[in-house]
Design a protein around this motif. Structure first.
Motif, short mmCIF file in Angstrom:
data_model
loop_
_atom_site.label_atom_id
_atom_site.label_comp_id
_atom_site.label_asym_id
_atom_site.label_seq_id
_atom_site.Cartn_x
_atom_site.Cartn_y
_atom_site.Cartn_z
N MET A 190 0.87 -1.18 0.00
CA MET A 190 0.00 0.00 0.00
C MET A 190 0.90 1.22 0.00
SD MET A 190 -2.89 1.27 2.77
CE MET A 190 -1.76 1.11 4.16
N THR A 191 0.69 2.12 -0.95
CA THR A 191 1.46 3.35 -1.00
C THR A 191 0.64 4.48 -0.40
OG1 THR A 191 2.56 2.63 -3.03
CG2 THR A 191 2.67 4.97 -2.49
N ILE A 192 1.19 5.08 0.65
CA ILE A 192 0.51 6.21 1.30
C ILE A 192 1.16 7.50 0.83
CG2 ILE A 192 -0.02 7.33 3.50
CD1 ILE A 192 0.06 4.62 4.83
N HIS A 193 0.37 8.40 0.27
CA HIS A 193 0.86 9.68 -0.21
C HIS A 193 0.55 10.75 0.83
CE1 HIS A 193 1.27 7.83 -4.19
NE2 HIS A 193 0.06 7.31 -3.99
N ALA A 194 1.57 11.55 1.14
CA ALA A 194 1.38 12.62 2.12
C ALA A 194 0.31 13.59 1.64
CB ALA A 194 2.69 13.35 2.35
N GLY A 195 -0.32 14.27 2.57
CA GLY A 195 -1.36 15.23 2.23
C GLY A 195 -0.78 16.49 1.60
N LYS A 196 -1.64 17.42 1.29
CA LYS A 196 -1.22 18.67 0.70
C LYS A 196 -1.71 19.84 1.53
CE LYS A 196 -1.07 17.04 -4.10
NZ LYS A 196 -1.53 17.28 -5.49
N PRO A 197 -0.94 20.92 1.54
CA PRO A 197 -1.39 22.08 2.31
C PRO A 197 -2.58 22.77 1.65
CG PRO A 197 0.54 22.65 1.03
CD PRO A 197 0.34 21.16 0.85
N GLY A 198 -3.31 23.53 2.41
CA GLY A 198 -4.36 24.34 1.82
C GLY A 198 -3.75 25.51 1.07
N VAL A 199 -4.39 25.97 0.03
CA VAL A 199 -3.86 27.06 -0.80
C VAL A 199 -4.83 28.23 -0.78
CG1 VAL A 199 -3.14 27.73 -3.13
CG2 VAL A 199 -2.69 25.40 -2.30
N LYS A 200 -4.29 29.40 -0.43
CA LYS A 200 -5.08 30.62 -0.44
C LYS A 200 -4.37 31.67 -1.28
CE LYS A 200 -7.02 29.94 4.21
NZ LYS A 200 -7.18 30.52 5.57
N PHE A 201 -5.13 32.54 -1.94
CA PHE A 201 -4.55 33.64 -2.71
C PHE A 201 -5.60 34.73 -2.87
CE2 PHE A 201 -6.08 30.40 -5.61
CZ PHE A 201 -6.89 31.10 -6.49
N ASP A 202 -5.13 35.91 -3.25
CA ASP A 202 -6.00 37.08 -3.40
C ASP A 202 -6.67 37.02 -4.77
OD1 ASP A 202 -7.20 39.56 -3.68
OD2 ASP A 202 -5.57 40.64 -2.69
N THR A 203 -7.91 36.59 -4.80
CA THR A 203 -8.61 36.43 -6.08
C THR A 203 -8.83 37.77 -6.78
OG1 THR A 203 -10.74 36.44 -4.93
CG2 THR A 203 -9.73 34.30 -5.36
N ASP A 204 -9.05 38.83 -6.01
CA ASP A 204 -9.25 40.15 -6.62
C ASP A 204 -7.97 40.62 -7.31
OD1 ASP A 204 -11.86 40.25 -5.77
OD2 ASP A 204 -11.39 41.31 -3.91
N ALA A 205 -6.83 40.38 -6.66
CA ALA A 205 -5.56 40.79 -7.25
C ALA A 205 -5.28 40.00 -8.52
CB ALA A 205 -4.43 40.59 -6.25
N VAL A 206 -5.62 38.71 -8.50
CA VAL A 206 -5.42 37.88 -9.69
C VAL A 206 -6.29 38.39 -10.83
CG1 VAL A 206 -5.77 35.57 -10.66
CG2 VAL A 206 -4.72 35.84 -8.42
N ARG A 207 -7.52 38.75 -10.53
CA ARG A 207 -8.40 39.26 -11.58
C ARG A 207 -7.86 40.56 -12.17
NH1 ARG A 207 -13.88 38.66 -13.01
NH2 ARG A 207 -14.55 40.39 -14.31
N SER A 208 -7.40 41.45 -11.32
CA SER A 208 -6.87 42.73 -11.80
C SER A 208 -5.66 42.50 -12.71
CB SER A 208 -6.46 43.61 -10.61
OG SER A 208 -7.61 43.93 -9.84
N LEU A 209 -4.80 41.58 -12.32
CA LEU A 209 -3.62 41.30 -13.13
C LEU A 209 -4.01 40.70 -14.47
CD1 LEU A 209 -0.57 41.23 -13.41
CD2 LEU A 209 -0.55 39.03 -12.23
N LEU A 210 -5.00 39.77 -14.43
CA LEU A 210 -5.46 39.17 -15.68
C LEU A 210 -6.06 40.21 -16.61
CD1 LEU A 210 -7.11 35.84 -14.43
CD2 LEU A 210 -5.05 36.05 -15.82
#
Length: 579
Positions: A177-197
Motif C-alpha cells: 500500500m502506497t501512502i501519499h502525504a497530504g497537501k497544504p491548503g492554498v489561499k490567494f487574493d482572487t481580486d488581485a489575480v483578476r486585476s492582473l489578468l
C-alpha cells in the motif's frame, strides 16, 4: 638667437598638436547634419514612424487610419490560439485568450504606435525614432476584456485552486500500500489575480506568471485512521439502488501491521511511503457485475384475484407499485412493511376484508397480504434467506398451504435477505386478474427449487348450534361458515448438479373455524275457539296476523340467514384472497 629659435620651434610645435584632423571634422559635421535631419524628421514626420509595430503587426509609415485597418485585419491570429497561463502553487492553469478577450482596441493600439517618438525630450524622441528605424520599437497592442468570460474562467480556476488542506491518500496494490502525504491548503487574493489578468488581456501580454499564494498546514498521516478505513474483508462490486445501473466498484480485503506501518512512516516528512499488506480478492468485480447484472430470472410466481373487488384490487396494486423495482445488494435485507409503508387512507388505501383476531373485518389495506404471499412464493423458489415470515391464522385460497406470508404494519412483517453473490431486483405487477412477482439476478449454477408441503394434522370444524328466540322454531341461520385447520411442514426441493435435496422452509399452523348455526325457538301463539259470527271475523284477523307474522319472521329470518351466510362466506373468501 638660438634661444629665440628654440622658443619659436616650440611654439610651432604646440600649434601643430591643437589642430583637429579633417576626417574628424567631416565625421562630426555628418553626425551634426544627421542629428539635425533626425530632429527635423522626428518633429515633422506626419505618420507613424517607419519600423514601428503594434505587437507584431507592422504599421510603420502608415497614417493612423491605414494603421487601424491593418490592426483590425491582422490582430485576430495573434490571440486566436493564444492562452494565458498562470501557476498556482504546483498546478498550471490555462485560459484560452479568445474566451476572455472581447475585441482588440484598434484605436488605442494605433495611438500607442503613433506615440512612439512623440513623447519625452528631443533626445528621447529621436532615440525612439532611431530604434524604430532598425526594428527595435514595438508599440503595445490594446484589447477590451470580456468581463463575463473572465469571471467564468476565473471562478472555475478558483474552485480548483483555492483549496482546503488535502488529507493523505493511498493506493493499494497486490502486496503493498502506497501512502501519499497530504497537501497544504492554498489561499490567494482572487481580486488581485483578476486585476492582473485584466491588465494582461488589455495589453495582450500572454507571458506565463506565478500567483502569490499562502499555504496552510499539511495534515499529518494518521495511520490509525487509515487502518480503520482500509483493513477489512473483501466487498464485491454492487449497483446503485437509485438508478439500478451505476456500478459501485469492489473493495479488496486488506490486512496490515499497524505498528510496522507507524514505524515506516516515522516523522511523516517524506512524500510517500510503501507499507506491506495482505490482500484478499473479491468474488464479484465491477467488470464482472457489469456483464452479468440482472441477466437471469431467479423465480417468478403469480396468484389470482378478483379484479371486480375494486377496493381490494386497489390495495394490491398500491403495494405492488411500492415493491416494484426494489434492489437488494448482497447481504441486504428486504422488509415488506418498510418498503410498502403504512396502509392508510391518506396514502390511497381502501377498506377491504382482512383477518383480525380470528374474525373477518374491513380495514384499510385489506388485501396487501396477497403481494407479500406471492413474493414469499418467489423467494422460496429463488432460494433466498427468509428472516421473518408468519402464516395466516386461517388458510387462504390464493396460495398453497405453507406458502402464504401475512403482514400487519407495526406487528408482523415479512423479511428476507439477498444471500446471493450478485444484486437482485424485485419486479411486482398486478394485471389481468393476476398478482405477479419476478425476482431477477444472476445465476451461478443450474440450481432449481420447487416446494413440497406435507399435512401433519387436519383440524375438522364442528357445527355449533345456538338458540335464537327471535326466530320461529324450525328455522335456522348460518352465522359463521366453517374453515378447516391444518398443521403443515413445507420443504424446498433443491436440485443442483444432478443431485436433489430437501430443506425445511417452514412449519405452519392454521386454526379451524367452527360453523355456527342459529336455531329458532319461538313457538307460535295458541289460538282460542270463537263463535261462528265473531270467530269468522277474528279468525280472519288472526290468520292475517299469523300469516303476516309468520311470513315476516320467516322471510326476515330466511333472508337474514341467507344474507348472513352469503355475507360471511364472501367476507371470508375476500379475506383469504386479501389477507
Amino acid at each position: 638667437m638660438a634661444k629665440h629659435t628654440a622658443q619659436t620651434a616650440a611654439s610651432k610645435t604646440g600649434k601643430k598638436n591643437k589642430r583637429v584632423p579633417l576626417a574628424v571634422k567631416i565625421t562630426g559635421g555628418v553626425v551634426a547634419l544627421l542629428l539635425v535631419a533626425l530632429c527635423g524628421f522626428t518633429y515633422l514626420y506626419p505618420n507613424i514612424f517607419p519600423g514601428v509595430t503594434v505587437g507584431t503587426i507592422p504599421v510603420g509609415g502608415m497614417t493612423q487610419g491605414a494603421a487601424a485597418e491593418q490592426v483590425a485585419a491582422k490582430s485576430k491570429p495573434l490571440y486566436q490560439d493564444a492562452k494565458l497561463s498562470m501557476t498556482i502553487y504546483d498546478t498550471t492553469y490555462d485560459i484560452p485568450v479568445r474566451d476572455v478577450l472581447e475585441s482588440v482596441d484598434g484605436e488605442q493600439s494605433v495611438q500607442n504606435a503613433y506615440a512612439v517618438g512623440r513623447t519625452g525630450n528631443p533626445l528621447a524622441r529621436m532615440w525612439d525614432v532611431a530604434k524604430a528605424l532598425v526594428g527595435m520599437n514595438e508599440a503595445q497592442i490594446a484589447a477590451q476584456v470580456d468581463e463575463d468570460g473572465l469571471t467564468e474562467a476565473l471562478e472555475d480556476i478558483v474552485s480548483k485552486a483555492l483549496t482546503e488542506p488535502v488529507e493523505p491518500t493511498w493506493d493499494i496494490g497486490t502486496d503493498t500500500m502506497t501512502i501519499h502525504a497530504g497537501k497544504p491548503g492554498v489561499k490567494f487574493d482572487t481580486d488581485a489575480v483578476r486585476s492582473l489578468l485584466e491588465e494582461k488581456i488589455r495589453l495582450m501580454d500572454f507571458e506565463p506568471y506565478e500567483v502569490s499564494t499562502e499555504l496552510t498546514d499539511t495534515p499529518a498521516i494518521d495511520i490509525d485512521k487509515i487502518a480503520e478505513e482500509v483493513i477489512g474483508d473483501p466487498v464485491s462490486a454492487t449497483v446503485s439502488k437509485e438508478d439500478g445501473k451505476t456500478i459501485i466498484p469492489e473493495k479488496v480485503g486488506v490486512q496490515f501491521d499497524v505498528e510496522e506501518a507507524r514505524s515506516i512512516i516515522g516523522d511523516g516528512s517524506a512524500e510517500s511511503y510503501t507499507i506491506p499488506v495482505t490482500t484478499t480478492a473479491v468474488k464479484v468485480t465491477a467488470e464482472d457485475l457489469k456483464n452479468k447484472l440482472f441477466k437471469d430470472t431467479l423465480a417468478q410466481t403469480s396468484t389470482s384475484l378478483d379484479e371486480s373487488n375494486t377496493p381490494r384490487t386497489n390495495n394490491v396494486r398500491l403495494a405492488s407499485a411500492a415493491i416494484n423495482g426494489t434492489i437488494l445488494n448482497p447481504g441486504d435485507e428486504f422488509s415488506y412493511n418498510n418498503v410498502v409503508g403504512e396502509r392508510t387512507e391518506a396514502r390511497g388505501y381502501k377498506p377491504a376484508g382482512a383477518y383480525s383476531g380470528g374474525k373477518v373485518i374491513e380495514e384499510f389495506g385489506g388485501g396487501v397480504c396477497q403481494p407479500s404471499s406471492t413474493l414469499y412464493m418467489a423467494v422460496l423458489r429463488a432460494d433466498l434467506e427468509v428472516t421473518e415470515r408468519h402464516n395466516h391464522s386461517f388458510t387462504v385460497a390464493y396460495t398453497p398451504l405453507g406458502e402464504d406470508a401475512t403482514v400487519d404494519y407495526g406487528n408482523l412483517d415479512f423479511r428476507f435477505k439477498n444471500n446471493t453473490d450478485y444484486p437482485i431486483k424485485i419486479l411486482a405487477e398486478q394485471t389481468g386478474g393476476k398478482m405477479i412477482m419476478t425476482i431477477v439476478g444472476t445465476k451461478t449454477s443450474d440450481k432449481t427449487v420447487d416446494t413440497r408441503t406435507e399435512v401433519l394434522e387436519t383440524y375438522t370444524p364442528q357445527t355449533v348450534e345456538k338458540k335464537d328466540s327471535s326466530m320461529m322454531a324450525g328455522q335456522t341461520r348460518v352465522d359463521i361458515t366453517p374453515i378447516t385447520g391444518y398443521s403443515t411442514r413445507t420443504y424446498k426441493v433443491i436440485t443442483e448438479n444432478g443431485k436433489t435435496s430437501e430443506v425445511l422452509a417452514n412449519t405452519s399452523t392454521y386454526v379451524k373455524r367452527d360453523k355456527v348455526v342459529y336455531v329458532g325457538t319461538k313457538q307460535p301463539a295458541p289460538t282460542t275457539p270463537q263463535t261462528p259470527a265473531t270467530g269468522g271475523s277474528s279468525t280472519t284477523g288472526e290468520s292475517s296476523g299469523g300469516e303476516s307474522a309468520s311470513d315476516g319472521e320467516s322471510g326476515t329470518a330466511g333472508e337474514s340467514g341467507t344474507a348472513g351466510e352469503t355475507s360471511t362466506q364472501t367476507a371470508g373468501e375476500q379475506t383469504q384472497a386479501a389477507s
